[in-house]
Enzyme design. Structure first.
Site, PDB file in Angstrom:
ATOM      1  N   HIS A 187      19.794  68.439 -47.647  1.00 21.99           N
ATOM      2  CA  HIS A 187      20.021  68.826 -49.481  1.00 21.99           C
ATOM      3  C   HIS A 187      19.706  67.473 -50.199  1.00 21.99           C
ATOM      4  CE1 HIS A 187      24.469  70.383 -50.047  1.00 21.99           C
ATOM      5  NE2 HIS A 187      23.481  70.630 -50.859  1.00 21.99           N
ATOM      6  N   GLU A 426       8.639  95.310 -49.007  1.00 22.18           N
ATOM      7  CA  GLU A 426       8.778  94.624 -48.225  1.00 22.18           C
ATOM      8  C   GLU A 426       8.055  95.035 -46.235  1.00 22.18           C
ATOM      9  OE1 GLU A 426      11.613  91.803 -48.804  1.00 22.18           O
ATOM     10  OE2 GLU A 426      12.879  92.781 -48.965  1.00 22.18           O
ATOM     11  N   CYS A 496       7.004  89.821 -56.281  1.00 22.58           N
ATOM     12  CA  CYS A 496       7.568  88.742 -56.272  1.00 22.58           C
ATOM     13  C   CYS A 496       7.702  87.625 -55.703  1.00 22.58           C
ATOM     14  CB  CYS A 496       8.878  89.457 -57.094  1.00 22.58           C
ATOM     15  SG  CYS A 496       9.591  90.438 -55.874  1.00 22.58           S
TER      16      CYS A 496
END
Ligand code: PEP
Ligand code: MG
Length: 539
Positions: A187, A426, A496
């Site tokens: 985190h 992809e 993307c």
């Protein structure tokens, strides 16, 4: 009196957040002094209660000013702290004459170990948050130096740093983090990357005590303790260059995405969390090229229902106004497992039931998402994109489901519209034979997955990272042929994958014929600046 001047010490760790910091070194382990036990159960209890209250106060203040992933983590800590059972268990131990700090530590350490040893990744990751919470209460109990008073601009060294501690520090004057342990996927590392604070992890055993100044290079994972003059100046120069480059890129943020010879490029953004939009003006981009909806589906939490999804998708469309918003249907599985939804038994999840393969099997989850999307479509220019398409039949089946939920919504008298259905390119099969998928309304090339499947090199495996090269001629050849096919058949093609956000790859992509790309929000200025220097006729 002899003055000891430390030799400079060069260290190599793992890069966790890019950037350079040069500043005084502060070792975090020093912050909390020993606490003398009072010997009175009453006083220990009072001190404990007051430390809990102060910690809860800190967290509430942080919640008020933090957004996104950080706020989830803070809410988790606060809920944990306010749990009555936890409080009474500590008080029970206290009542046996154990000092407050020891009682708190005993209980929290046991909890941290439980979380850490959990099979579930979500719980294992939460152990770091609990450690952070443990140390916050301890600091209040021991009256240690609080993080707010740390020198701004300092390089903080420790074994690990909790995310709330990070959020409380003042990074406005620079500074960075140097961790002997830690992980680039923690985190704190995520927060450091989001706020541009350089961070290096995994330095191993280091004796920081003899040093009072440090340099961090978060790009390479290098650190220098007690840098000599030549080293300090070298890094200060690098820092100045980075700042200058940033200023130059920021200046491009509001300019059109245009090459040096005036060719306009469609520049869209990739969105992972809705909160990101609070910090971006939609005027700086051409719309949203990819919203990864799987991030609404958090492991260990209930699945978002139709209303929650509708609200999230509507927010994206309202943010974009007239501009296009491409929302991708769930791409779970692979490296994004969600307990109860994805398979736990697959030997090779990247080649397993992932993306459209999963949603077609879990049609109840898919229908809920399609209903929410069809409802949101009335609020803007929505396009829906299917991930991991491998055979054209998957587009047909998704289309039939979409038709079906449209009929259902209309029968219920609920406003809806049918968004165009496009696909990610992809899976190599699609890139090699795009003509088999010409019923798709648009193509968006997912270079992250396309590269890993074409090069047979997992995207998350450091041992094969040298093979995971999106500019390998085989990948660029596929990209160019998909773009050419799209141009021939009037099917819009964009890209993307992460390579679009890296200016080093801009020219090869333009050379492949791409005129539409979707990038990370923080790459907008960077990519526009690089584009302004590219002459398309020469690429
Ligand atoms: C890709 O594969 O390039 C892509 C954009 O999708 P994701 O990274 O979410 O798999
Ligand atoms: Mg992908």
């Amino acid at each position: 009196m002899a003055v000891v001047i430390s030799e400079s010490l060069e260290l190599q760790g793992r890069p966790a957040a890019a950037g350079i910091a040069v500043g005084p070194l502060i070792v975090l382990g020093d912050l909390s002094p020993q606490r003398a036990a009072s010997g009175s159960i009453e006083i220990e209890r009072r001190d404990f209660e007051s430390a809990l209250a102060s910690a809860a106060h800190d967290l509430s203040q942080l919640i008020a000013r933090v957004e996104g992933d950080g706020s989830d983590m803070l809410a988790f800590q606060l809920a944990y702290l306010e749990d009555e059972t936890l409080r009474s268990r500590v008080i029970e131990v206290l009542s046996n004459g154990v000092p407050a700090d020891e009682a708190w530590q005993q209980l929290l350490n046991a909890e941290i170990n439980d979380y850490r040893s959990a099979d579930d990744e979500y719980f294992a990751a939460r152990s770091g948050d609990l450690k952070d919470l443990r140390d916050r209460v301890l600091r209040h109990l021991k009256g240690g130096v609080l993080e707010r008073s740390l020198a701004p601009g300092a390089v903080i060294a420790s074994d690990e740093v909790g995310p709330t501690l990070f959020l409380e520090m003042d990074w406005s004057k620079g500074g960075g983090l140097l961790l002997t342990a830690g992980s680039a996927s923690s985190h704190v590392a995520m927060l450091a990357r989001a706020s541009g604070v350089p961070m290096v992890v995994g330095l191993g055993q280091v004796n920081f005590q003899d040093h009072s100044e440090a340099v961090i290079d978060g790009e390479t994972g290098r650190a220098i303790l007690s840098p000599n003059e030549e080293q300090r100046n070298r890094y200060l120069l690098k820092l100045a260059n980075i700042k200058q480059q940033k200023t130059w890129e920021t200046a491009f943020l509001r300019k059109p995405a245009r090459s040096a010879d005036g060719v306009h490029i469609e520049l869209l953004i990739n969105v992972a969390a809705i909160e990101e939009l609070d910090r971006i003006d939609s005027a700086v981009c051409g719309g949203i090229g990819l919203m990864r909806t799987e991030f609404l589906f958090k492991d260990g939490k209930p699945l978002p229902d139709e209303e929650q999804q509708y609200a999230a998708y509507r927010r994206l469309l309202e943010w974009a106004g007239e501009k296009p918003v491409t929302i991708r249907t769930l791409d779970l599985g692979g490296d994004k497992p969600v307990r109860g939804l994805t398979s736990e038994r697959e030997k090779n999840p990247f080649l397993g039931v992932r993306g459209i393969r999963l949603t077609l099997v879990r049609s109840n989850v898919f229908r809920t998402q399609l209903r929410a999307l069809a409802r949101a479509a009335v609020h803007g220019n929505l396009k829906v994109m299917l991930p991991m398409v491998t055979i054209a039949e998957e587009i047909r089946q998704a289309g039939l489901l979409l038709d079906d939920v449209m009929r259902e919504l209309k029968a219920e008298g609920i406003a809806c519209a049918r968004p165009p259905l496009g696909i990610m390119v992809e899976v190599p099969a699609v890139a090699i034979a795009p003509e088999l998928y010409d019923e798709a309304a648009f193509f968006s090339i997912g270079s992250n997955d396309l590269t890993q499947y074409v090069m047979a090199a997992a995207r998350d495996e450091p041992g094969v990272s040298h093979l995971n090269d999106p500019t390998h001629p085989a990948i660029l050849k596929l990209i160019a042929s998909v773009v050419a096919f799209g141009r021939d058949r009037n099917i819009p093609v964009s890209l993307c994958g992460d390579m679009a956000s890296d200016p080093r790859y801009l020219r090869p992509l333009l050379r492949a014929g791409l005129r539409s790309i979707s990038v990370a929000p923080d790459a907008i200025g960077r990519v526009k600046a690089a584009l302004s220097e590219a002459v398309l006729s020469e690429t």
